[in-house]
Design a protein around this motif. Structure first.
Motif, PDB file in Angstrom:
ATOM      1  N   ASN A  22      73.948  -7.688  -8.124  1.00 45.17           N
ATOM      2  CA  ASN A  22      74.283  -8.797  -9.021  1.00 45.17           C
ATOM      3  C   ASN A  22      73.206  -9.871  -9.055  1.00 45.17           C
ATOM      4  O   ASN A  22      73.077 -10.592 -10.040  1.00 45.17           O
ATOM      5  CB  ASN A  22      75.633  -9.407  -8.644  1.00 45.17           C
ATOM      6  CG  ASN A  22      76.767  -8.607  -9.228  1.00 45.17           C
ATOM      7  OD1 ASN A  22      76.720  -8.221 -10.384  1.00 45.17           O
ATOM      8  ND2 ASN A  22      77.766  -8.343  -8.423  1.00 45.17           N
TER       9      ASN A  22
ATOM     10  N   ARG B 239      70.858  -7.790 -12.537  1.00 50.21           N
ATOM     11  CA  ARG B 239      71.968  -8.243 -13.386  1.00 50.21           C
ATOM     12  C   ARG B 239      71.770  -7.855 -14.857  1.00 50.21           C
ATOM     13  O   ARG B 239      72.723  -7.476 -15.527  1.00 50.21           O
ATOM     14  CB  ARG B 239      72.115  -9.754 -13.252  1.00 50.21           C
ATOM     15  CG  ARG B 239      73.176 -10.349 -14.121  1.00 50.21           C
ATOM     16  CD  ARG B 239      73.313 -11.825 -13.879  1.00 50.21           C
ATOM     17  NE  ARG B 239      74.002 -12.105 -12.641  1.00 50.21           N
ATOM     18  CZ  ARG B 239      75.316 -12.205 -12.540  1.00 50.21           C
ATOM     19  NH1 ARG B 239      76.067 -12.029 -13.586  1.00 50.21           N
ATOM     20  NH2 ARG B 239      75.876 -12.482 -11.388  1.00 50.21           N
TER      21      ARG B 239
ATOM     22  N   GLU C  78      77.127  -7.722 -15.161  1.00 48.28           N
ATOM     23  CA  GLU C  78      77.712  -7.816 -13.828  1.00 48.28           C
ATOM     24  C   GLU C  78      77.969  -6.414 -13.266  1.00 48.28           C
ATOM     25  O   GLU C  78      78.378  -5.512 -13.971  1.00 48.28           O
ATOM     26  CB  GLU C  78      79.036  -8.578 -13.890  1.00 48.28           C
ATOM     27  CG  GLU C  78      79.697  -8.755 -12.554  1.00 48.28           C
ATOM     28  CD  GLU C  78      81.029  -9.484 -12.662  1.00 48.28           C
ATOM     29  OE1 GLU C  78      81.493  -9.945 -11.621  1.00 48.28           O
ATOM     30  OE2 GLU C  78      81.593  -9.565 -13.755  1.00 48.28           O
TER      31      GLU C  78
END
Length: 111
Positions: free
Chosen positions: A34, A38, A104
């Motif tokens: 993340n 991302r 995400e």
């Protein structure tokens, strides 16, 4: 503590999935994904490396590129649907999928 391998997957614009295995995830893997991978382009470039040995922050170790393994044994896989991706995970004996969607990464238990 060593975790079992996971399947990393990105949903492409045509609804298909591009995936690879991460052989040695750790408890920080999801946060690394993340933080460093991302964006959709970064996620695709990560999976294009093929099966991965490990991810440590922005550094990845790929089985083909860094360990000299045969590309045909470690290239990314494509699935045409979510069910096909789950079947692939089952055939690879992988319990956890980490999928990238809308900027995400999420961890999903296959069961």
């Amino acid at each position: 503590m060593m975790r079992p391998p996971v399947l990393l997957a990105v949903e492409l614009s045509n609804g298909h999935f591009m995936s690879c295995r991460l052989l040695y995830p750790d408890r920080n893997t999801l946060s690394y994904l993340n933080r460093w991978y991302r964006d959709m382009v970064e996620a695709i470039l990560l999976i294009e490396l093929g099966n991965l040995h490990s991810i440590q922050r922005a550094r990845t170790t790929a089985m083909h590129r860094d360990w000299g393994e045969l590309w045909t044994d470690h290239q990314p896989r494509f699935s045409h649907s979510w069910n096909h991706l789950k079947a692939l995970a089952r055939s690879l004996k992988v319990e956890i999928l980490m999928t990238h969607k809308v900027g995400e990464w999420r961890e999903i238990n296959r069961k």
